[in-house]
Design a protein around this motif. Structure first.
Motif, PDB file in Angstrom:
ATOM      1  N   GLU A  30       0.864  -1.175   0.000  1.00  8.94           N
ATOM      2  CA  GLU A  30       0.000   0.000   0.000  1.00  8.94           C
ATOM      3  C   GLU A  30       0.903   1.228   0.000  1.00  8.94           C
ATOM      4  O   GLU A  30       1.868   1.306   0.753  1.00  8.94           O
ATOM      5  CB  GLU A  30      -0.853  -0.018   1.267  1.00  8.94           C
ATOM      6  N   ASN A  31       0.600   2.185  -0.890  1.00  6.63           N
ATOM      7  CA  ASN A  31       1.469   3.353  -0.999  1.00  6.63           C
ATOM      8  C   ASN A  31       0.672   4.603  -1.334  1.00  6.63           C
ATOM      9  O   ASN A  31      -0.517   4.539  -1.649  1.00  6.63           O
ATOM     10  CB  ASN A  31       2.560   3.117  -2.043  1.00  6.63           C
ATOM     11  N   ASN A  64      14.703   1.863  -1.286  1.00  2.00           N
ATOM     12  CA  ASN A  64      13.580   2.695  -1.721  1.00  2.00           C
ATOM     13  C   ASN A  64      14.125   3.670  -2.761  1.00  2.00           C
ATOM     14  O   ASN A  64      14.641   4.720  -2.421  1.00  2.00           O
ATOM     15  CB  ASN A  64      13.007   3.443  -0.503  1.00  2.00           C
ATOM     16  N   ALA A  69       6.480   6.823  -0.236  1.00  2.00           N
ATOM     17  CA  ALA A  69       6.104   6.212   1.043  1.00  2.00           C
ATOM     18  C   ALA A  69       5.244   4.973   0.791  1.00  2.00           C
ATOM     19  O   ALA A  69       4.397   4.978  -0.103  1.00  2.00           O
ATOM     20  CB  ALA A  69       5.344   7.215   1.897  1.00  2.00           C
ATOM     21  N   TYR A  70       5.467   3.929   1.567  1.00  2.00           N
ATOM     22  CA  TYR A  70       4.634   2.725   1.463  1.00  2.00           C
ATOM     23  C   TYR A  70       4.665   1.961   2.775  1.00  2.00           C
ATOM     24  O   TYR A  70       5.515   2.184   3.624  1.00  2.00           O
ATOM     25  CB  TYR A  70       5.079   1.825   0.305  1.00  2.00           C
ATOM     26  N   ARG A  71       3.679   1.052   2.915  1.00  5.52           N
ATOM     27  CA  ARG A  71       3.555   0.189   4.087  1.00  5.52           C
ATOM     28  C   ARG A  71       3.416  -1.254   3.621  1.00  5.52           C
ATOM     29  O   ARG A  71       2.631  -1.551   2.728  1.00  5.52           O
ATOM     30  CB  ARG A  71       2.332   0.583   4.911  1.00  5.52           C
ATOM     31  N   THR A  72       4.173  -2.131   4.267  1.00 11.37           N
ATOM     32  CA  THR A  72       4.094  -3.561   3.993  1.00 11.37           C
ATOM     33  C   THR A  72       4.675  -4.296   5.195  1.00 11.37           C
ATOM     34  O   THR A  72       4.891  -3.693   6.238  1.00 11.37           O
ATOM     35  CB  THR A  72       4.842  -3.916   2.684  1.00 11.37           C
ATOM     36  N   ASN A  73       4.921  -5.572   5.062  1.00  8.00           N
ATOM     37  CA  ASN A  73       5.556  -6.371   6.113  1.00  8.00           C
ATOM     38  C   ASN A  73       6.755  -7.101   5.525  1.00  8.00           C
ATOM     39  O   ASN A  73       6.677  -7.609   4.406  1.00  8.00           O
ATOM     40  CB  ASN A  73       4.588  -7.414   6.677  1.00  8.00           C
ATOM     41  N   PRO A 110       6.551  -5.137  10.663  1.00 12.62           N
ATOM     42  CA  PRO A 110       5.849  -4.101   9.902  1.00 12.62           C
ATOM     43  C   PRO A 110       6.869  -3.084   9.374  1.00 12.62           C
ATOM     44  O   PRO A 110       7.767  -2.660  10.106  1.00 12.62           O
ATOM     45  CB  PRO A 110       4.918  -3.446  10.922  1.00 12.62           C
ATOM     46  N   GLU A 112       7.165   0.583   7.505  1.00 12.87           N
ATOM     47  CA  GLU A 112       6.554   1.816   7.024  1.00 12.87           C
ATOM     48  C   GLU A 112       7.686   2.683   6.499  1.00 12.87           C
ATOM     49  O   GLU A 112       8.387   3.345   7.254  1.00 12.87           O
ATOM     50  CB  GLU A 112       5.780   2.528   8.125  1.00 12.87           C
ATOM     51  N   LEU A 114       9.316   5.715   4.822  1.00 14.51           N
ATOM     52  CA  LEU A 114       9.038   7.129   4.620  1.00 14.51           C
ATOM     53  C   LEU A 114       9.696   7.590   3.327  1.00 14.51           C
ATOM     54  O   LEU A 114      10.686   7.005   2.883  1.00 14.51           O
ATOM     55  CB  LEU A 114       9.561   7.936   5.807  1.00 14.51           C
TER      56      LEU A 114
END
Length: 127
Positions: A30-31, A64, A69-73, A110, A112, A114
């Protein structure tokens, strides 16, 4: 959806017989771009995971490239017969195991990322 990437990824995991020692899940993460234009399939962040296996440790580098910015695991697992001992942020020296979910041999951290972060580097060690 018109891509077959998910099918190919699942097929490779199935053919391997076991999940990889390190992977990003969910992928694509998700970004910010995907939130702005959810119908646009180009929302895959320009990022890369480099896992490196050593004796008693797994080092994972996530680069990156574009600064999105994105969120994942980051999902990691130890070899058969070994349990996780520590998870260290290589850059800061911070112990990350308390902020991760540990289920037997599997460690889920997790992530996140930046926009200003160029990379994340962690080392998972086991007994």
């Amino acid at each position: 959806p018109t891509g077959g990437i998910g099918l190919l990824r699942n097929l490779l995991v199935w053919l391997a017989g076991e999940e990889p020692l390190a992977r990003l899940w969910p992928y694509p993460p998700e970004n910010a771009y995907g939130s702005l234009r959810p119908w646009d399939r180009r929302d895959v962040p320009t990022m890369e995971l480099f896992p490196m296996l050593g004796e008693g440790q797994l080092v994972c580098l996530i680069f990156n490239y574009v600064g999105l910015a994105y969120r994942t695991n980051l999902v990691m697992r130890t070899p058969e017969g070994h349990l996780p001992r520590s998870l260290i942020d290589i850059y800061t020296g911070e112990e990350l195991l308390p902020s991760a979910t540990v289920e037997g041999r599997r460690v889920t951290l997790p992530v996140e990322m930046l926009p200003e972060a160029a990379y994340l580097a962690v080392e998972l060690s086991w007994e």
